[in-house]
Design a protein around this motif. Structure first.
Motif, PDB file in Angstrom:
ATOM      1  N   ASP A 133       0.706  -1.222   0.004  1.00 44.13           N
ATOM      2  CA  ASP A 133       0.175  -0.251  -0.107  1.00 44.13           C
ATOM      3  C   ASP A 133       0.861   1.156  -0.092  1.00 44.13           C
ATOM      4  OD1 ASP A 133      -2.250  -1.815   0.146  1.00 44.13           O
ATOM      5  OD2 ASP A 133      -2.429  -1.519   2.461  1.00 44.13           O
ATOM      6  N   GLU A 134       2.106   1.129   0.630  1.00 38.18           N
ATOM      7  CA  GLU A 134       2.874   2.290   0.787  1.00 38.18           C
ATOM      8  C   GLU A 134       3.473   2.595  -0.629  1.00 38.18           C
ATOM      9  OE1 GLU A 134       7.034   3.671   3.044  1.00 38.18           O
ATOM     10  OE2 GLU A 134       6.187   1.749   3.168  1.00 38.18           O
ATOM     11  N   ASN A 135       3.842   1.293  -1.215  1.00 36.80           N
ATOM     12  CA  ASN A 135       4.580   1.938  -2.661  1.00 36.80           C
ATOM     13  C   ASN A 135       3.378   2.425  -3.706  1.00 36.80           C
ATOM     14  OD1 ASN A 135       7.259   1.286  -2.199  1.00 36.80           O
ATOM     15  ND2 ASN A 135       6.980  -1.128  -2.614  1.00 36.80           N
ATOM     16  N   ILE A 136       2.396   1.681  -3.627  1.00 35.52           N
ATOM     17  CA  ILE A 136       1.103   2.070  -4.470  1.00 35.52           C
ATOM     18  C   ILE A 136       0.966   3.677  -4.302  1.00 35.52           C
ATOM     19  CG2 ILE A 136      -1.469   1.801  -5.141  1.00 35.52           C
ATOM     20  CD1 ILE A 136      -1.117  -1.053  -4.252  1.00 35.52           C
ATOM     21  N   LEU A 137       0.699   4.163  -2.935  1.00 33.18           N
ATOM     22  CA  LEU A 137       0.371   5.475  -2.774  1.00 33.18           C
ATOM     23  C   LEU A 137       1.469   6.341  -3.121  1.00 33.18           C
ATOM     24  CD1 LEU A 137      -1.513   7.603  -1.592  1.00 33.18           C
ATOM     25  CD2 LEU A 137      -0.233   7.239   0.832  1.00 33.18           C
ATOM     26  N   LYS A 138       2.556   5.917  -3.018  1.00 25.81           N
ATOM     27  CA  LYS A 138       3.938   6.756  -3.355  1.00 25.81           C
ATOM     28  C   LYS A 138       3.941   6.892  -5.083  1.00 25.81           C
ATOM     29  CE  LYS A 138       7.298   5.918   0.320  1.00 25.81           C
ATOM     30  NZ  LYS A 138       8.453   5.401   0.714  1.00 25.81           N
ATOM     31  N   ILE A 139       3.538   5.808  -5.603  1.00 28.97           N
ATOM     32  CA  ILE A 139       3.733   5.867  -7.159  1.00 28.97           C
ATOM     33  C   ILE A 139       2.498   6.672  -7.552  1.00 28.97           C
ATOM     34  CG2 ILE A 139       3.238   4.307  -9.341  1.00 28.97           C
ATOM     35  CD1 ILE A 139       4.864   2.371  -7.820  1.00 28.97           C
ATOM     36  N   HIS A 140       1.440   6.791  -7.051  1.00 27.92           N
ATOM     37  CA  HIS A 140       0.382   7.400  -7.592  1.00 27.92           C
ATOM     38  C   HIS A 140       0.694   8.842  -7.347  1.00 27.92           C
ATOM     39  CE1 HIS A 140      -3.807   9.255  -7.018  1.00 27.92           C
ATOM     40  NE2 HIS A 140      -3.983   8.410  -7.916  1.00 27.92           N
TER      41      HIS A 140
ATOM     42  N   ASP B 131      -4.614   1.171 -12.587  1.00 28.08           N
ATOM     43  CA  ASP B 131      -5.525   1.002 -14.271  1.00 28.08           C
ATOM     44  C   ASP B 131      -5.332   2.414 -14.989  1.00 28.08           C
ATOM     45  OD1 ASP B 131      -7.197  -0.087 -15.997  1.00 28.08           O
ATOM     46  OD2 ASP B 131      -8.791   0.938 -15.286  1.00 28.08           O
ATOM     47  N   MET B 132      -4.092   2.628 -14.980  1.00 31.42           N
ATOM     48  CA  MET B 132      -3.412   3.839 -15.946  1.00 31.42           C
ATOM     49  C   MET B 132      -2.321   3.182 -17.105  1.00 31.42           C
ATOM     50  SD  MET B 132      -2.401   6.442 -12.858  1.00 31.42           S
ATOM     51  CE  MET B 132      -2.194   7.797 -13.973  1.00 31.42           C
ATOM     52  N   ARG B 133      -2.605   3.966 -17.999  1.00 31.41           N
ATOM     53  CA  ARG B 133      -1.873   3.846 -19.091  1.00 31.41           C
ATOM     54  C   ARG B 133      -1.021   5.025 -19.846  1.00 31.41           C
ATOM     55  NH1 ARG B 133      -5.996   3.079 -24.220  1.00 31.41           N
ATOM     56  NH2 ARG B 133      -7.210   4.503 -23.826  1.00 31.41           N
ATOM     57  N   LYS B 134      -0.091   4.788 -20.527  1.00 33.16           N
ATOM     58  CA  LYS B 134       0.742   6.215 -20.877  1.00 33.16           C
ATOM     59  C   LYS B 134       0.402   6.367 -22.538  1.00 33.16           C
ATOM     60  CE  LYS B 134       5.091   8.400 -19.939  1.00 33.16           C
ATOM     61  NZ  LYS B 134       6.513   7.984 -19.690  1.00 33.16           N
ATOM     62  N   LEU B 135      -0.106   7.571 -22.794  1.00 35.75           N
ATOM     63  CA  LEU B 135      -0.673   8.028 -24.334  1.00 35.75           C
ATOM     64  C   LEU B 135       0.335   9.144 -24.602  1.00 35.75           C
ATOM     65  CD1 LEU B 135      -4.599   7.847 -23.620  1.00 35.75           C
ATOM     66  CD2 LEU B 135      -2.876   6.110 -24.669  1.00 35.75           C
ATOM     67  N   CYS B 136       0.587   8.963 -25.992  1.00 31.25           N
ATOM     68  CA  CYS B 136       1.147  10.155 -26.558  1.00 31.25           C
ATOM     69  C   CYS B 136       0.262  11.130 -26.807  1.00 31.25           C
ATOM     70  CB  CYS B 136       1.917   9.846 -27.666  1.00 31.25           C
ATOM     71  SG  CYS B 136       3.098   8.337 -27.763  1.00 31.25           S
ATOM     72  N   ALA B 137       0.717  12.437 -26.743  1.00 33.32           N
ATOM     73  CA  ALA B 137       0.032  13.729 -26.936  1.00 33.32           C
ATOM     74  C   ALA B 137      -0.537  13.705 -28.492  1.00 33.32           C
ATOM     75  CB  ALA B 137       0.449  14.850 -26.502  1.00 33.32           C
ATOM     76  N   LYS B 138      -1.514  14.187 -28.784  1.00 35.80           N
ATOM     77  CA  LYS B 138      -2.091  14.373 -30.149  1.00 35.80           C
ATOM     78  C   LYS B 138      -1.460  15.524 -30.856  1.00 35.80           C
ATOM     79  CE  LYS B 138      -6.407  14.110 -32.991  1.00 35.80           C
ATOM     80  NZ  LYS B 138      -7.670  14.389 -32.911  1.00 35.80           N
ATOM     81  N   TRP B 139      -0.808  15.637 -31.807  1.00 35.39           N
ATOM     82  CA  TRP B 139      -0.239  16.620 -32.460  1.00 35.39           C
ATOM     83  C   TRP B 139      -1.262  17.619 -33.238  1.00 35.39           C
ATOM     84  CZ3 TRP B 139       0.079  18.968 -37.241  1.00 35.39           C
ATOM     85  CH2 TRP B 139       0.872  20.115 -37.684  1.00 35.39           C
TER      86      TRP B 139
ATOM     87  N   GLU C 108       9.578  -4.020 -12.778  1.00 36.74           N
ATOM     88  CA  GLU C 108       8.482  -4.783 -12.840  1.00 36.74           C
ATOM     89  C   GLU C 108       7.478  -4.757 -11.810  1.00 36.74           C
ATOM     90  OE1 GLU C 108       7.614  -9.780 -13.056  1.00 36.74           O
ATOM     91  OE2 GLU C 108       9.688  -8.837 -12.758  1.00 36.74           O
ATOM     92  N   PRO C 109       7.497  -4.419 -10.437  1.00 35.44           N
ATOM     93  CA  PRO C 109       6.585  -4.199  -9.538  1.00 35.44           C
ATOM     94  C   PRO C 109       5.803  -2.633  -9.812  1.00 35.44           C
ATOM     95  CG  PRO C 109       8.620  -4.033  -8.594  1.00 35.44           C
ATOM     96  CD  PRO C 109       8.870  -4.626  -9.938  1.00 35.44           C
ATOM     97  N   VAL C 110       6.713  -1.957 -10.277  1.00 37.48           N
ATOM     98  CA  VAL C 110       6.110  -0.480 -10.797  1.00 37.48           C
ATOM     99  C   VAL C 110       5.005  -0.461 -11.893  1.00 37.48           C
ATOM    100  CG1 VAL C 110       6.691   1.867 -11.601  1.00 37.48           C
ATOM    101  CG2 VAL C 110       8.274   0.682  -9.756  1.00 37.48           C
ATOM    102  N   HIS C 111       5.625  -1.360 -12.957  1.00 34.88           N
ATOM    103  CA  HIS C 111       4.702  -1.509 -14.027  1.00 34.88           C
ATOM    104  C   HIS C 111       3.249  -2.363 -13.689  1.00 34.88           C
ATOM    105  CE1 HIS C 111       3.145  -3.827 -17.398  1.00 34.88           C
ATOM    106  NE2 HIS C 111       3.381  -2.731 -18.336  1.00 34.88           N
ATOM    107  N   HIS C 112       3.487  -3.238 -12.727  1.00 31.64           N
ATOM    108  CA  HIS C 112       2.442  -4.052 -11.991  1.00 31.64           C
ATOM    109  C   HIS C 112       1.443  -3.225 -11.484  1.00 31.64           C
ATOM    110  CE1 HIS C 112       0.227  -7.764 -11.009  1.00 31.64           C
ATOM    111  NE2 HIS C 112       0.397  -7.122  -9.612  1.00 31.64           N
ATOM    112  N   ILE C 113       2.064  -2.279 -10.816  1.00 29.29           N
ATOM    113  CA  ILE C 113       1.133  -1.327  -9.794  1.00 29.29           C
ATOM    114  C   ILE C 113       0.440  -0.476 -10.588  1.00 29.29           C
ATOM    115  CG2 ILE C 113       1.387   0.505  -8.247  1.00 29.29           C
ATOM    116  CD1 ILE C 113       3.469  -0.771  -6.730  1.00 29.29           C
ATOM    117  N   ILE C 114       1.167   0.002 -11.651  1.00 28.15           N
ATOM    118  CA  ILE C 114       0.427   1.224 -12.628  1.00 28.15           C
ATOM    119  C   ILE C 114      -0.640   0.543 -13.207  1.00 28.15           C
ATOM    120  CG2 ILE C 114       0.843   2.542 -14.497  1.00 28.15           C
ATOM    121  CD1 ILE C 114       3.424   3.336 -13.520  1.00 28.15           C
ATOM    122  N   HIS C 115      -0.500  -0.542 -13.886  1.00 28.25           N
ATOM    123  CA  HIS C 115      -1.599  -1.091 -14.823  1.00 28.25           C
ATOM    124  C   HIS C 115      -2.453  -2.086 -14.192  1.00 28.25           C
ATOM    125  CE1 HIS C 115       0.390  -0.228 -18.698  1.00 28.25           C
ATOM    126  NE2 HIS C 115       1.382   0.021 -17.813  1.00 28.25           N
TER     127      HIS C 115
END
Length: 242
Positions: free
Chosen positions: A70-77, A111-119, A100-107
């Protein structure tokens, strides 16, 4: 059935002396909706014969449970909210854990994903956005008042780049063959020419009003568009489209 159970059945077929075709036929009859494909059965059959595969699931590295706290989830958020462009390795270095755990926590947890900005050419100011809203509302009022007359008088435009040479598409270069054994037609690979120019096209419900081709080394600015609108007004008057 899951993958492990299918591996057991395929190994059973292998031990009974069945080849891949016979194993595939049997699986299709017994499990028509979930049977593995022909290439999968062939691959597993080969690995069983070479003793390179067992019926047990392979061990996976997974994600250490102690890292997903829970501590790492809160910090990453908090990190992601403070700076949306932060990378996984940067967050991992800050928390002194692997990516690997950072990727696991974010996804999985956030439930987040990284999107490129629309030009886009440029961002509009508040006044420019409001002007577009006002113009759109005025057009809607005119349509409701007299739709046929509005469509008759409405003029729009678009811009497109025209290359000096554009190769034919694969569909346009297709040919009819007389015999089934006739070889496929061949053509050399070509590319669009680097030379190009911009065309501005104005049209209404009756068709194209005029096309303007941008001159070489001409700068596209407000003066250029003002000249286009003046020419548009002249073309409309001359062609009695008012």
């Amino acid at each position: 059935m899951d993958k492990k159970e299918f591996r057991v059945l395929i190994k059973y077929c292998f031990l009974k002396g069945k080849n891949t075709v016979e194993a595939k036929t049997w699986h299709d009859v017994e499990f028509p909706d979930t049977a593995p494909g022909k290439s999968t059965i062939k691959d597993w059959h080969t690995k069983f014969r070479r003793v390179e595969m067992s019926t047990e699931d392979d061990e996976r590295s997974g994600c250490p449970k102690e890292m997903v706290s829970d501590e790492n989830i809160l910090k990453i958020h908090k990190m992601v909210l403070n700076y949306r462009k932060l990378r996984l390795n940067e967050m991992a270095d800050t928390l002194n854990i692997s990516t690997e755990p950072v990727h696991h926590i974010i996804h999985e947890y956030m439930d987040m994903r990284k999107l490129c900005a629309k030009w886009m050419p440029r961002e509009l100011t508040f006044n420019q956005k409001q002007r577009r809203v006002d113009d759109s509302e005025q057009c809607l009022k005119m349509i409701k008042h007299n739709k046929p007359e509005f469509l008759r008088r409405y003029v729009t435009m678009d811009e497109t780049w025209l290359h000096h040479f554009t190769p034919k598409s694969k569909r346009r270069s297709s040919e009819w063959t007389v015999r089934h054994d006739e070889p496929t037609p061949k053509r050399g690979k070509t590319q669009q020419s680097a030379g190009k120019f911009m065309a501005s096209i104005f049209w209404d419900a009756h068709g194209i009003i005029f096309i303007d081709y941008l001159e070489k080394r001409r700068t596209i600015n407000s003066d250029y568009y003002i000249a286009l609108l003046d020419r548009l007004n002249e073309e409309i008057t001359e062609n009695n489209r008012i």
